[in-house]
Design a protein around this motif. Structure first.
Motif, PDB file in Angstrom:
ATOM      1  N   SER A 368      25.400 -44.027  -8.343  1.00  0.00           N
ATOM      2  CA  SER A 368      25.531 -45.478  -8.254  1.00  0.00           C
ATOM      3  C   SER A 368      26.922 -45.809  -7.711  1.00  0.00           C
ATOM      4  O   SER A 368      27.925 -45.263  -8.184  1.00  0.00           O
ATOM      5  N   ILE A 369      26.958 -46.677  -6.703  1.00  0.00           N
ATOM      6  CA  ILE A 369      28.252 -47.103  -6.156  1.00  0.00           C
ATOM      7  C   ILE A 369      28.279 -48.629  -6.186  1.00  0.00           C
ATOM      8  O   ILE A 369      27.663 -49.293  -5.358  1.00  0.00           O
ATOM      9  N   PRO A 370      28.953 -49.183  -7.189  1.00  0.00           N
ATOM     10  CA  PRO A 370      28.852 -50.626  -7.445  1.00  0.00           C
ATOM     11  C   PRO A 370      29.244 -51.516  -6.257  1.00  0.00           C
ATOM     12  O   PRO A 370      28.671 -52.571  -6.087  1.00  0.00           O
ATOM     13  N   HIS A 371      30.199 -51.116  -5.452  1.00  0.00           N
ATOM     14  CA  HIS A 371      30.634 -52.019  -4.377  1.00  0.00           C
ATOM     15  C   HIS A 371      30.380 -51.438  -2.988  1.00  0.00           C
ATOM     16  O   HIS A 371      31.197 -51.570  -2.101  1.00  0.00           O
ATOM     17  N   LYS A 372      29.234 -50.798  -2.810  1.00  0.00           N
ATOM     18  CA  LYS A 372      29.019 -50.079  -1.551  1.00  0.00           C
ATOM     19  C   LYS A 372      28.689 -50.981  -0.360  1.00  0.00           C
ATOM     20  O   LYS A 372      28.666 -50.524   0.773  1.00  0.00           O
ATOM     21  N   ASP A 373      28.448 -52.259  -0.620  1.00  0.00           N
ATOM     22  CA  ASP A 373      28.126 -53.145   0.495  1.00  0.00           C
ATOM     23  C   ASP A 373      29.349 -53.528   1.315  1.00  0.00           C
ATOM     24  O   ASP A 373      29.250 -54.053   2.416  1.00  0.00           O
ATOM     25  N   ILE A 374      30.517 -53.275   0.738  1.00  0.00           N
ATOM     26  CA  ILE A 374      31.751 -53.586   1.437  1.00  0.00           C
ATOM     27  C   ILE A 374      32.358 -52.245   1.838  1.00  0.00           C
ATOM     28  O   ILE A 374      32.305 -51.298   1.065  1.00  0.00           O
ATOM     29  N   TYR A 375      32.919 -52.164   3.023  1.00  0.00           N
ATOM     30  CA  TYR A 375      33.602 -50.917   3.375  1.00  0.00           C
ATOM     31  C   TYR A 375      34.760 -50.726   2.422  1.00  0.00           C
ATOM     32  O   TYR A 375      35.469 -51.665   2.084  1.00  0.00           O
ATOM     33  N   CYS A 376      34.944 -49.493   1.982  1.00  0.00           N
ATOM     34  CA  CYS A 376      36.067 -49.247   1.078  1.00  0.00           C
ATOM     35  C   CYS A 376      37.317 -48.957   1.903  1.00  0.00           C
ATOM     36  O   CYS A 376      37.246 -48.792   3.116  1.00  0.00           O
ATOM     37  N   MET A 377      38.424 -48.915   1.247  1.00  0.00           N
ATOM     38  CA  MET A 377      39.659 -48.551   1.936  1.00  0.00           C
ATOM     39  C   MET A 377      39.844 -47.031   1.814  1.00  0.00           C
ATOM     40  O   MET A 377      38.960 -46.303   2.165  1.00  0.00           O
ATOM     41  N   HIS A 378      40.951 -46.572   1.262  1.00  0.00           N
ATOM     42  CA  HIS A 378      41.228 -45.128   1.240  1.00  0.00           C
ATOM     43  C   HIS A 378      40.583 -44.424   0.059  1.00  0.00           C
ATOM     44  O   HIS A 378      40.748 -43.230  -0.121  1.00  0.00           O
ATOM     45  N   GLU A 379      39.904 -45.168  -0.798  1.00  0.00           N
ATOM     46  CA  GLU A 379      39.241 -44.585  -1.966  1.00  0.00           C
ATOM     47  C   GLU A 379      38.095 -45.490  -2.361  1.00  0.00           C
ATOM     48  O   GLU A 379      38.009 -46.627  -1.915  1.00  0.00           O
ATOM     49  N   PHE A 380      37.196 -44.957  -3.192  1.00  0.00           N
ATOM     50  CA  PHE A 380      36.098 -45.793  -3.673  1.00  0.00           C
ATOM     51  C   PHE A 380      35.757 -45.381  -5.091  1.00  0.00           C
ATOM     52  O   PHE A 380      36.148 -44.309  -5.549  1.00  0.00           O
ATOM     53  N   VAL A 381      35.042 -46.274  -5.775  1.00  0.00           N
ATOM     54  CA  VAL A 381      34.673 -45.984  -7.153  1.00  0.00           C
ATOM     55  C   VAL A 381      33.164 -45.803  -7.238  1.00  0.00           C
ATOM     56  O   VAL A 381      32.401 -46.709  -6.901  1.00  0.00           O
ATOM     57  N   ALA A 382      32.755 -44.589  -7.636  1.00  0.00           N
ATOM     58  CA  ALA A 382      31.344 -44.326  -7.904  1.00  0.00           C
ATOM     59  C   ALA A 382      31.163 -44.387  -9.415  1.00  0.00           C
ATOM     60  O   ALA A 382      32.138 -44.455 -10.157  1.00  0.00           O
ATOM     61  N   SER A 383      29.909 -44.370  -9.845  1.00  0.00           N
ATOM     62  CA  SER A 383      29.664 -44.438 -11.280  1.00  0.00           C
ATOM     63  C   SER A 383      28.630 -43.388 -11.660  1.00  0.00           C
ATOM     64  O   SER A 383      27.688 -43.134 -10.895  1.00  0.00           O
ATOM     65  N   GLY A 384      28.793 -42.800 -12.829  1.00  0.00           N
ATOM     66  CA  GLY A 384      27.809 -41.815 -13.303  1.00  0.00           C
ATOM     67  C   GLY A 384      26.720 -42.470 -14.148  1.00  0.00           C
ATOM     68  O   GLY A 384      26.035 -41.789 -14.898  1.00  0.00           O
ATOM     69  N   GLU A 385      26.546 -43.802 -14.007  1.00  0.00           N
ATOM     70  CA  GLU A 385      25.614 -44.490 -14.929  1.00  0.00           C
ATOM     71  C   GLU A 385      24.155 -44.070 -14.745  1.00  0.00           C
ATOM     72  O   GLU A 385      23.415 -44.003 -15.709  1.00  0.00           O
ATOM     73  N   TRP A 386      23.730 -43.736 -13.499  1.00  0.00           N
ATOM     74  CA  TRP A 386      22.340 -43.269 -13.317  1.00  0.00           C
ATOM     75  C   TRP A 386      22.125 -41.991 -14.124  1.00  0.00           C
ATOM     76  O   TRP A 386      21.141 -41.837 -14.827  1.00  0.00           O
ATOM     77  N   GLN A 387      23.087 -41.064 -13.975  1.00  0.00           N
ATOM     78  CA  GLN A 387      22.975 -39.775 -14.658  1.00  0.00           C
ATOM     79  C   GLN A 387      23.021 -39.965 -16.175  1.00  0.00           C
ATOM     80  O   GLN A 387      22.340 -39.256 -16.913  1.00  0.00           O
ATOM     81  N   LYS A 388      23.800 -40.934 -16.606  1.00  0.00           N
ATOM     82  CA  LYS A 388      23.908 -41.168 -18.048  1.00  0.00           C
ATOM     83  C   LYS A 388      22.603 -41.757 -18.589  1.00  0.00           C
ATOM     84  O   LYS A 388      22.066 -41.280 -19.592  1.00  0.00           O
ATOM     85  N   ASP A 389      22.099 -42.763 -17.893  1.00  0.00           N
ATOM     86  CA  ASP A 389      20.881 -43.426 -18.363  1.00  0.00           C
ATOM     87  C   ASP A 389      19.685 -42.490 -18.337  1.00  0.00           C
ATOM     88  O   ASP A 389      18.884 -42.461 -19.258  1.00  0.00           O
ATOM     89  N   LYS A 390      19.539 -41.699 -17.261  1.00  0.00           N
ATOM     90  CA  LYS A 390      18.334 -40.882 -17.109  1.00  0.00           C
ATOM     91  C   LYS A 390      18.406 -39.555 -17.853  1.00  0.00           C
ATOM     92  O   LYS A 390      17.415 -39.091 -18.387  1.00  0.00           O
TER      93      LYS A 390
END
Ligand SMILES: *Cc1c(COP(=O)(O)O)cnc(C)c1O
Length: 483
Positions: A368-390
């Motif tokens: 899950s990448i909460p802000h993937k609709d916007i181009y990121c700069m030099h870093e981005f934040v992904a989330s492990g929430e799919w893996q946690k929930d499933k």
């Protein structure tokens, strides 16, 4: 497993030879009796070769940038060109003494002056000071400048500094240390400052606003001019946390878009070693009318001569470090800036941004990448929430498994506003091949979560130290090696 250096000890074995002692030492005069040891220190007695192998082995147990990819978000693990290390070892630098007469240190002062002016040029500020020795130290210095500014105007009621909830932990800490109060405001769903919430919190007691740009979500805050207008309307100052400057070098000059003060983490943006708690360098830049509050001395140039400029000592809020900051760290940054030049700086940022977007896009189907609709700069934040929930896999488990694949883990659980956050920052110097290896490892891990979740919970398995029992470590901390 090979024996440790402690188990290799053999009475009388030595790795050194010293000349005979011809100085009479009166021990009782040097060290009070109660502090004297009553027997020999219990040290391993080993050969030089054993000692070298011991330290090499320790070094190899650690992950470092020389060993592999190090995508530690927010920290910008820069490549540190080895030429920096060779040059700073020059005796001309090593044998300097800060008390030397100015006439004899013109070269060193020239470097500091040039760095001071280059940083101002790169960021669009009127002046910089090189005295602070870390980003957090720069924040503290900048806030003290704000304090001096308001004090000079008699505005003692200005006690509040506003921060977005995405701020790095050092921001609120610096606010408190500098004697202000923290006011936290919300980010909106795009990860930007919520302007309405900002307006609701700004009043005549607002001393200033601190903003990281790009912010800790890896997104460029586009509303800077609007925010600056709101803050300036109540005579507040706006501070830029420049830890993420690596993303916008040669593209944006923060001093020209509304910021009044900014710190630079030279160890994140300008390739000087970073980690192990320092030494670092966190200069700050300020707009023209704030120069008079900066720590003294600045480095000045007059009639072709460099000098320690104490000119505004009466209005300066004081010093934050002895002499001129961490000189050698500043020299490394200077060499780096000179080496890459203005165009090189811009390319650094472009490559950092391309690298981060490449990884983000390649992983969007797997995490899950909460802000993937916007181009990121030099870093981005992904989330492990799919893996946690499933599958009940925590981001911590994923991070541990990344170690097994030979990479350093990304920053995890920061920023706080993203659940199960994994903050990934691939430095600009990494090749596409390395990025692909990392992407493949992340995809493999996503599949392992599905097929073999137990494996993730046991990771890491390939590292010298396996999964640590955090709870036990907190309750029964034991960091002493007994032999
Ligand atoms: C690293 C960092 C800081 C603090 O810098 P140090 O040099 O570690 O003191 C502040 N803000 C952000 C966003 C950072 O990433």
């Amino acid at each position: 497993m090979a024996k440790t250096i402690f188990e290799r000890t053999s009475p009388g074995r030595r790795g050194y030879t010293l000349p005979a002692n011809d100085v009479e030492i009166k021990l009782e005069k040097c060290i009070p009796a109660k502090f004297q040891r009553d027997g020999d220190a219990k040290l391993p007695e080993v050969s030089e070769l054993d000692v070298m192998r011991h330290f090499l082995e320790l070094a190899q147990m650690n992950h470092c940038i020389e060993k592999g990819f190090y995508p530690l978000g927010s920290c910008t693990m820069k490549y540190n060109p080895k030429i920096n290390e060779t040059l700073v070892r020059n005796n001309g630098f090593n044998n300097l003494n800060p008390f030397q007469d100015e006439d004899t240190i013109q070269g060193a002062l020239e470097i500091l002056y040039d760095l001071q002016e280059s940083l101002a040029e790169i960021s669009g500020f009127a002046k910089t000071t090189l005295q602070p020795v870390a980003g957090a130290h720069g924040e503290f210095t900048g806030l003290k400048v704000m304090k001096a500014y308001h004090k000079a105007k008699g505005n003692t009621h200005k006690t509040k500094i506003i921060l977005p909830d995405s701020a790095h932990g050092t921001n609120p800490a610096s606010v408190i240390l500098a004697g202000f109060e923290v006011v936290e405001i919300k980010s909106n769903t795009d990860g930007m400052v919520d302007i309405e919430d900002l307006k609701a919190h700004v009043d005549e007691n607002t001393a200033g606003f601190m903003l990281t740009n790009p912010n800790t979500l890896g997104l460029f805050e586009k509303q800077v001019e609007e925010i600056a207008e709101i803050i300036h309307a109540v005579d507040g100052l706006i501070y830029m946390d420049g830890a993420n400057f690596n993303a916008i070098l040669g593209v944006v000059k923060p001093g020209q878009i509304g910021f009044d003060i900014m710190h630079y983490n030279l160890h994140k943006t300008f390739a000087t070693p970073h980690g192990g708690g320092g030494p670092g360098s966190g200069p700050i830049g300020v707009r023209e009318d704030l120069i008079k509050y900066l720590p003294v001395p600045l480095i000045g140039l007059k009639d072709g001569k460099y000098f320690l400029d104490f000119g505004h000592e009466d209005t300066s809020f004081g010093k934050v470090h002895s002499f001129f900051g961490n000189f050698m760290v500043n020299v490394r940054a200077y060499i780096y800036i000179k080496m890459v030049g203005a165009e090189g700086l811009r390319r650094i940022s472009e490559n950092a941004v391309i690298n981060a977007n490449y990884i983000m896009k390649s992983l969007e189907k797997y995490y899950s990448i909460p802000h993937k609709d916007i181009y990121c700069m030099h870093e981005f934040v992904a989330s492990g929430e799919w893996q946690k929930d499933k599958y009940g896999i925590k981001t911590l488990d994923i991070a541990k498994r990344i170690l097994d694949k030979g990479f350093h883990a990304p920053t995890i659980y920061f920023p706080l506003i993203v659940h199960e956050a994994m903050m990934i920052e691939p430095t600009e110097t990494e090749s596409k091949e390395t990025l692909d290896e990392f992407i493949n490892a992340m995809i493999e891990i996503a599949k392992e979560c599905e097929e073999n979740p137990e494996l993730l919970k046991k990771a890491p398995m390939n590292t010298p130290v396996k999964r640590v029992d955090d709870t036990l470590a907190v309750r029964q901390l034991n960091v002493k090696f007994e032999w």
